[in-house]
Design a protein around this motif. Structure first.
Motif, PDB file in Angstrom:
ATOM      1  N   GLY A  33      -0.322 -16.088 -41.468  1.00  0.00           N
ATOM      2  CA  GLY A  33       0.414 -15.455 -42.569  1.00  0.00           C
ATOM      3  C   GLY A  33       0.874 -14.083 -42.111  1.00  0.00           C
ATOM      4  N   TYR A  34       2.105 -13.735 -42.413  1.00  0.00           N
ATOM      5  CA  TYR A  34       2.630 -12.423 -42.010  1.00  0.00           C
ATOM      6  C   TYR A  34       2.955 -11.626 -43.262  1.00  0.00           C
ATOM      7  CZ  TYR A  34       5.503  -8.833 -39.802  1.00  0.00           C
ATOM      8  OH  TYR A  34       6.020  -7.628 -39.374  1.00  0.00           O
ATOM      9  N   HIS A  35       2.429 -10.396 -43.294  1.00  0.00           N
ATOM     10  CA  HIS A  35       2.676  -9.535 -44.451  1.00  0.00           C
ATOM     11  C   HIS A  35       3.156  -8.168 -44.004  1.00  0.00           C
ATOM     12  CE1 HIS A  35       0.617 -12.735 -46.572  1.00  0.00           C
ATOM     13  NE2 HIS A  35      -0.405 -12.608 -45.747  1.00  0.00           N
ATOM     14  N   GLY A  36       3.956  -8.150 -42.946  1.00  0.00           N
ATOM     15  CA  GLY A  36       4.405  -6.879 -42.402  1.00  0.00           C
ATOM     16  C   GLY A  36       3.422  -6.383 -41.367  1.00  0.00           C
ATOM     17  N   HIS A  37       3.706  -5.202 -40.804  1.00  0.00           N
ATOM     18  CA  HIS A  37       2.958  -4.776 -39.627  1.00  0.00           C
ATOM     19  C   HIS A  37       1.955  -3.658 -39.902  1.00  0.00           C
ATOM     20  CE1 HIS A  37       5.407  -1.124 -39.024  1.00  0.00           C
ATOM     21  NE2 HIS A  37       6.329  -1.849 -39.600  1.00  0.00           N
TER      22      HIS A  37
ATOM     23  N   VAL B 250      -1.323 -14.026 -49.911  1.00  0.00           N
ATOM     24  CA  VAL B 250      -0.902 -15.328 -49.401  1.00  0.00           C
ATOM     25  C   VAL B 250       0.608 -15.473 -49.511  1.00  0.00           C
ATOM     26  CG1 VAL B 250      -1.201 -16.497 -51.637  1.00  0.00           C
ATOM     27  CG2 VAL B 250      -1.367 -17.834 -49.526  1.00  0.00           C
ATOM     28  N   GLU B 251       1.200 -16.091 -48.501  1.00  0.00           N
ATOM     29  CA  GLU B 251       2.583 -16.543 -48.640  1.00  0.00           C
ATOM     30  C   GLU B 251       2.479 -17.878 -49.374  1.00  0.00           C
ATOM     31  OE1 GLU B 251       5.185 -16.309 -45.014  1.00  0.00           O
ATOM     32  OE2 GLU B 251       3.327 -15.657 -44.076  1.00  0.00           O
ATOM     33  N   PRO B 252       2.910 -17.944 -50.632  1.00  0.00           N
ATOM     34  CA  PRO B 252       2.736 -19.191 -51.396  1.00  0.00           C
ATOM     35  C   PRO B 252       3.461 -20.363 -50.739  1.00  0.00           C
ATOM     36  CG  PRO B 252       4.103 -17.623 -52.601  1.00  0.00           C
ATOM     37  CD  PRO B 252       3.557 -16.896 -51.420  1.00  0.00           C
TER      38      PRO B 252
ATOM     39  N   GLY C  96       5.890 -19.058 -44.331  1.00  0.00           N
ATOM     40  CA  GLY C  96       7.197 -19.059 -43.675  1.00  0.00           C
ATOM     41  C   GLY C  96       7.183 -18.413 -42.307  1.00  0.00           C
ATOM     42  N   ASN C  97       6.048 -17.858 -41.913  1.00  0.00           N
ATOM     43  CA  ASN C  97       5.986 -17.133 -40.649  1.00  0.00           C
ATOM     44  C   ASN C  97       5.160 -17.844 -39.584  1.00  0.00           C
ATOM     45  OD1 ASN C  97       7.510 -14.452 -40.916  1.00  0.00           O
ATOM     46  ND2 ASN C  97       6.408 -14.577 -42.841  1.00  0.00           N
ATOM     47  N   MET C  98       4.877 -19.130 -39.813  1.00  0.00           N
ATOM     48  CA  MET C  98       4.308 -19.997 -38.765  1.00  0.00           C
ATOM     49  C   MET C  98       5.129 -21.285 -38.785  1.00  0.00           C
ATOM     50  SD  MET C  98       0.608 -20.808 -40.570  1.00  0.00           S
ATOM     51  CE  MET C  98       0.315 -20.424 -42.310  1.00  0.00           C
TER      52      MET C  98
ATOM     53  N   GLY D 244      11.318  -8.834 -51.092  1.00  0.00           N
ATOM     54  CA  GLY D 244      12.084  -8.159 -50.041  1.00  0.00           C
ATOM     55  C   GLY D 244      13.258  -9.035 -49.682  1.00  0.00           C
ATOM     56  N   LYS D 245      13.680  -8.982 -48.435  1.00  0.00           N
ATOM     57  CA  LYS D 245      14.726  -9.852 -47.875  1.00  0.00           C
ATOM     58  C   LYS D 245      15.868 -10.153 -48.869  1.00  0.00           C
ATOM     59  CE  LYS D 245      12.074 -11.361 -43.975  1.00  0.00           C
ATOM     60  NZ  LYS D 245      10.633 -11.529 -43.867  1.00  0.00           N
ATOM     61  N   VAL D 246      15.896 -11.307 -49.526  1.00  0.00           N
ATOM     62  CA  VAL D 246      17.012 -11.656 -50.417  1.00  0.00           C
ATOM     63  C   VAL D 246      17.268 -10.556 -51.447  1.00  0.00           C
ATOM     64  CG1 VAL D 246      17.776 -13.246 -52.228  1.00  0.00           C
ATOM     65  CG2 VAL D 246      16.743 -14.169 -50.155  1.00  0.00           C
TER      66      VAL D 246
ATOM     67  N   PHE E  96       0.897 -12.747 -54.296  1.00  0.00           N
ATOM     68  CA  PHE E  96       1.845 -13.658 -53.647  1.00  0.00           C
ATOM     69  C   PHE E  96       2.815 -12.830 -52.827  1.00  0.00           C
ATOM     70  CE2 PHE E  96       2.020 -17.789 -56.441  1.00  0.00           C
ATOM     71  CZ  PHE E  96       0.713 -18.057 -56.060  1.00  0.00           C
ATOM     72  N   ASP E  97       2.798 -13.025 -51.526  1.00  0.00           N
ATOM     73  CA  ASP E  97       3.799 -12.382 -50.694  1.00  0.00           C
ATOM     74  C   ASP E  97       5.034 -13.268 -50.677  1.00  0.00           C
ATOM     75  OD1 ASP E  97       5.461 -11.330 -48.828  1.00  0.00           O
ATOM     76  OD2 ASP E  97       3.901 -10.942 -47.325  1.00  0.00           O
ATOM     77  N   GLU E  98       5.970 -12.906 -51.540  1.00  0.00           N
ATOM     78  CA  GLU E  98       7.217 -13.689 -51.661  1.00  0.00           C
ATOM     79  C   GLU E  98       8.388 -12.931 -51.038  1.00  0.00           C
ATOM     80  OE1 GLU E  98       7.939 -16.670 -54.101  1.00  0.00           O
ATOM     81  OE2 GLU E  98       6.500 -16.227 -55.708  1.00  0.00           O
ATOM     82  N   VAL E  99       8.087 -12.127 -50.034  1.00  0.00           N
ATOM     83  CA  VAL E  99       9.164 -11.414 -49.339  1.00  0.00           C
ATOM     84  C   VAL E  99      10.177 -12.425 -48.791  1.00  0.00           C
ATOM     85  CG1 VAL E  99       9.724  -9.928 -47.361  1.00  0.00           C
ATOM     86  CG2 VAL E  99       7.781  -9.363 -48.827  1.00  0.00           C
ATOM     87  N   MET E 100       9.662 -13.561 -48.314  1.00  0.00           N
ATOM     88  CA  MET E 100      10.562 -14.595 -47.813  1.00  0.00           C
ATOM     89  C   MET E 100      10.917 -15.632 -48.879  1.00  0.00           C
ATOM     90  SD  MET E 100      10.077 -17.101 -44.537  1.00  0.00           S
ATOM     91  CE  MET E 100       9.961 -15.810 -43.328  1.00  0.00           C
ATOM     92  N   SER E 101       9.907 -16.103 -49.618  1.00  0.00           N
ATOM     93  CA  SER E 101      10.143 -17.213 -50.556  1.00  0.00           C
ATOM     94  C   SER E 101      10.792 -16.752 -51.862  1.00  0.00           C
ATOM     95  CB  SER E 101       8.824 -17.935 -50.851  1.00  0.00           C
ATOM     96  OG  SER E 101       7.880 -17.044 -51.416  1.00  0.00           O
TER      97      SER E 101
ATOM     98  N   SER F 166      11.266   0.224 -49.345  1.00  0.00           N
ATOM     99  CA  SER F 166      12.364  -0.058 -48.422  1.00  0.00           C
ATOM    100  C   SER F 166      12.092  -1.172 -47.417  1.00  0.00           C
ATOM    101  CB  SER F 166      12.775   1.213 -47.676  1.00  0.00           C
ATOM    102  OG  SER F 166      13.288   2.147 -48.601  1.00  0.00           O
ATOM    103  N   SER F 167      10.900  -1.785 -47.483  1.00  0.00           N
ATOM    104  CA  SER F 167      10.626  -2.928 -46.609  1.00  0.00           C
ATOM    105  C   SER F 167       9.493  -3.765 -47.194  1.00  0.00           C
ATOM    106  CB  SER F 167      10.241  -2.458 -45.203  1.00  0.00           C
ATOM    107  OG  SER F 167       8.976  -1.822 -45.237  1.00  0.00           O
ATOM    108  N   GLY F 168       9.390  -4.981 -46.697  1.00  0.00           N
ATOM    109  CA  GLY F 168       8.291  -5.849 -47.108  1.00  0.00           C
ATOM    110  C   GLY F 168       6.951  -5.280 -46.663  1.00  0.00           C
ATOM    111  N   THR F 169       6.951  -4.673 -45.505  1.00  0.00           N
ATOM    112  CA  THR F 169       5.730  -4.043 -44.984  1.00  0.00           C
ATOM    113  C   THR F 169       5.179  -3.030 -45.978  1.00  0.00           C
ATOM    114  OG1 THR F 169       6.419  -4.316 -42.684  1.00  0.00           O
ATOM    115  CG2 THR F 169       4.855  -2.548 -43.130  1.00  0.00           C
ATOM    116  N   GLU F 170       6.072  -2.174 -46.469  1.00  0.00           N
ATOM    117  CA  GLU F 170       5.660  -1.152 -47.434  1.00  0.00           C
ATOM    118  C   GLU F 170       5.146  -1.786 -48.724  1.00  0.00           C
ATOM    119  OE1 GLU F 170       8.125   2.465 -48.430  1.00  0.00           O
ATOM    120  OE2 GLU F 170       9.447   1.349 -47.108  1.00  0.00           O
TER     121      GLU F 170
HETATM  122  C1  LIG Z   1       9.597 -10.426 -43.553  1.00  0.00           C
HETATM  123  C2  LIG Z   1       8.285 -10.488 -44.223  1.00  0.00           C
HETATM  124  C3  LIG Z   1       7.508  -9.342 -44.460  1.00  0.00           C
HETATM  125  C4  LIG Z   1       7.876  -7.997 -43.904  1.00  0.00           C
HETATM  126  O1  LIG Z   1       9.040  -7.482 -44.442  1.00  0.00           O
HETATM  127  P1  LIG Z   1       9.778  -6.283 -43.639  1.00  0.00           P
HETATM  128  O2  LIG Z   1      10.910  -5.934 -44.534  1.00  0.00           O
HETATM  129  O3  LIG Z   1      10.172  -6.870 -42.323  1.00  0.00           O
HETATM  130  O4  LIG Z   1       8.790  -5.187 -43.491  1.00  0.00           O
HETATM  131  C5  LIG Z   1       6.363  -9.462 -45.210  1.00  0.00           C
HETATM  132  N1  LIG Z   1       5.958 -10.658 -45.679  1.00  0.00           N
HETATM  133  C6  LIG Z   1       6.672 -11.782 -45.464  1.00  0.00           C
HETATM  134  C7  LIG Z   1       6.190 -13.067 -46.040  1.00  0.00           C
HETATM  135  C8  LIG Z   1       7.843 -11.739 -44.718  1.00  0.00           C
HETATM  136  O5  LIG Z   1       8.516 -12.868 -44.472  1.00  0.00           O
END
Ligand SMILES: *Cc1c(COP(=O)(O)O)cnc(C)c1O
Length: 424
Positions: free
Chosen positions: A141-145, A203-205, A208-210, A264-266, A236-241, A113-117
């Motif tokens: 790099g951001y991969h959730g909390h 890695v965010e390929p 997008g979070n800086m 995630g996201k899209v 590859f953390d493609e939650v954004m890309s 249910s989230s990118g964090t998960e």
């Molecule tokens: C938004 C994001 C996350 C976290 O997703 P959430 O749904 O907010 O938990 C993880 N990785 C990347 C690259 C993101 O942009």
């Protein structure tokens, strides 16, 4: 009528900082966050009825714009049939099959249910499959909390200038190693020293979070090579890309296939979602087929699945991403021209439907160079454009997003607002 400040004060009584996610708080740019009430296509409308051209797009999720009629219709139909059953549904199979057809690394996936998960699941899976504990990420790099991944994180953590969060056990943080983004040599050196202990590289390929920072040629190749050579998983953390820089995400765009992909996201069309995807061999290590436990009450819920299907259907139309990129290019080129005329140092990056603006005269390739951006200039730019009806991300350490609902008129209006902000 209430002012935004009054709305914020009221919210603060019940919600820490008045926001349910820190980046919404305008901490970096100052001022009072705008309470929004509705969205339509490329626009947001605030609680006073003012209209904004939106480049946040719910942090990238709304790739077809707000209240996309097709999506809304599908959601309405599904809502009339129940919001969730806690059982398997064919919708889940359909969306999973769709993702696997689009994303090169995906043979199977698990919805969350989230990118964090998704990131948490990927780490557990990687640790279980490699029987190693160390993970590698990149500064900014951001991969959730989740605990392991807040070390030197981007997004709100960078925005608020929090180096690392209290509450993360030191013993756990010690298992997360951090390198500068785009530094292939640092990756090689780390692997030469302790490659056999590394479970995974996250890695965010496309970072997008800086702000938005594309990978240097050879960087992702180096990660792929080192991971394969030392038996670590490349994640590859493609939650954004994902679905944003190409239908198959950065994996498709750069021709590199990771072992796991986070989405995630899209994927959720604006509803809460996440997914971890990869080879059947890896994914079947998850319960119930394998021993690695992972679960979720609302995972794969019919509303998110329906929204995901309604969006993915549209972004495979020929030229979909090229149009987003073309829009971003026209916008950024003109911003650069305005900035040059005004004598304001400025750089930008565009990858597909995401872009980043930096007020610096230095090349931006990693978190350290992203930090050379002049945050005061950014804040002025942000607030002036906001006053003129344009909503850019409220932090220099976030990416901005274009949706398919943005058009020539929004472009022109954005540039008019920007010309007020980028003055000598
Ligand atoms: C938004 C994001 C996350 C976290 O997703 P959430 O749904 O907010 O938990 C993880 N990785 C990347 C690259 C993101 O942009």
């Amino acid at each position: 009528m209430q002012s935004m400040q009054q709305r914020l004060d009221e919210a603060r009584r019940y919600i820490p900082g008045g926001v349910n996610s820190p980046v919404r708080a305008f901490t970096r740019v100052g001022g009072t966050p705008v309470f929004m009430q509705s969205g339509q296509g490329p626009h947001l409308y605030d609680a006073d009825g003012n209209r904004y051209i939106d480049y946040v797009c719910s942090w990238g999720a709304m790739i077809t714009g707000h209240a996309d009629p097709h999506l809304v219709e599908q959601i309405r139909i599904q809502a009339g049939q129940g919001l969730g059953y806690g059982t398997p549904t064919e919708l889940e199979t359909r969306l999973a099959a769709r993702v696997c057809a689009l994303v090169p690394a995906a043979e199977q996936l698990r919805m969350v249910s989230s990118g964090t998960e998704a990131a948490m699941t990927a780490i557990r899976l990687a640790r279980a499959c490699t029987r190693r504990d160390t993970i590698v990420k990149f500064s900014g790099g951001y991969h959730g909390h989740s605990d392991s991944l807040l070390v030197k994180a981007g997004s709100g953590v960078a925005t608020l200038g929090i180096p690392d969060s209290p509450g993360v056990p030191e013993a756990l943080a010690a298992l997360t190693l951090t390198l500068p983004y785009n530094d292939a040599e640092a990756v090689r050196q780390l692997y030469a020293a302790q490659g056999e202990q590394i479970a995974a590289v996250l890695v965010e390929p496309v970072a997008g979070n800086m702000g938005c920072i594309p990978p240097r040629p050879g960087f992702l190749e180096c990660l792929r090579e080192q991971c394969s050579r030392y038996g670590s998983l490349l994640v590859f953390d493609e939650v954004m890309s994902g679905f944003r820089v190409a239908p198959g995400g950065a994996g498709e765009r750069y021709g590199i296939t990771p072992d796991l992909v986070l989405l995630g996201k899209v994927l959720g069309g604006g509803l809460p979602i996440g997914a971890v995807a990869g080879s059947a061999k890896l994914l079947e290590q998850l319960a119930p087929t394998g021993p690695v436990y992972q679960a979720g009450t609302l995972s794969g819920n019919p509303m998110a699945m329906t929204a995901g299907l309604a969006v993915l259907e549209q972004l495979t139309a020929p030229g979909f991403h090229a149009r987003l990129e073309h829009y971003a290019q026209q916008l950024c080129q003109e911003l650069a021209r305005l900035a040059a005329t005004a004598g304001i140092p400025f750089r930008y990056h565009i990858v597909g439907g995401m872009f980043g603006l930096f007020f610096t005269d230095q090349p931006v390739t990693d978190y350290a160079s992203a930090c050379t951006t002049d945050t005061a200039t950014f804040s002025r730019f942000f607030h002036t454009t906001l006053q003129h009806g344009v909503y850019f991300a409220p932090s220099p350490f976030e990416s901005c997003f274009v949706s398919s609902a943005h058009n020539d008129q929004t472009l022109e209006q954005t540039l008019t607002a920007a010309s007020k902000a980028l003055r000598p």
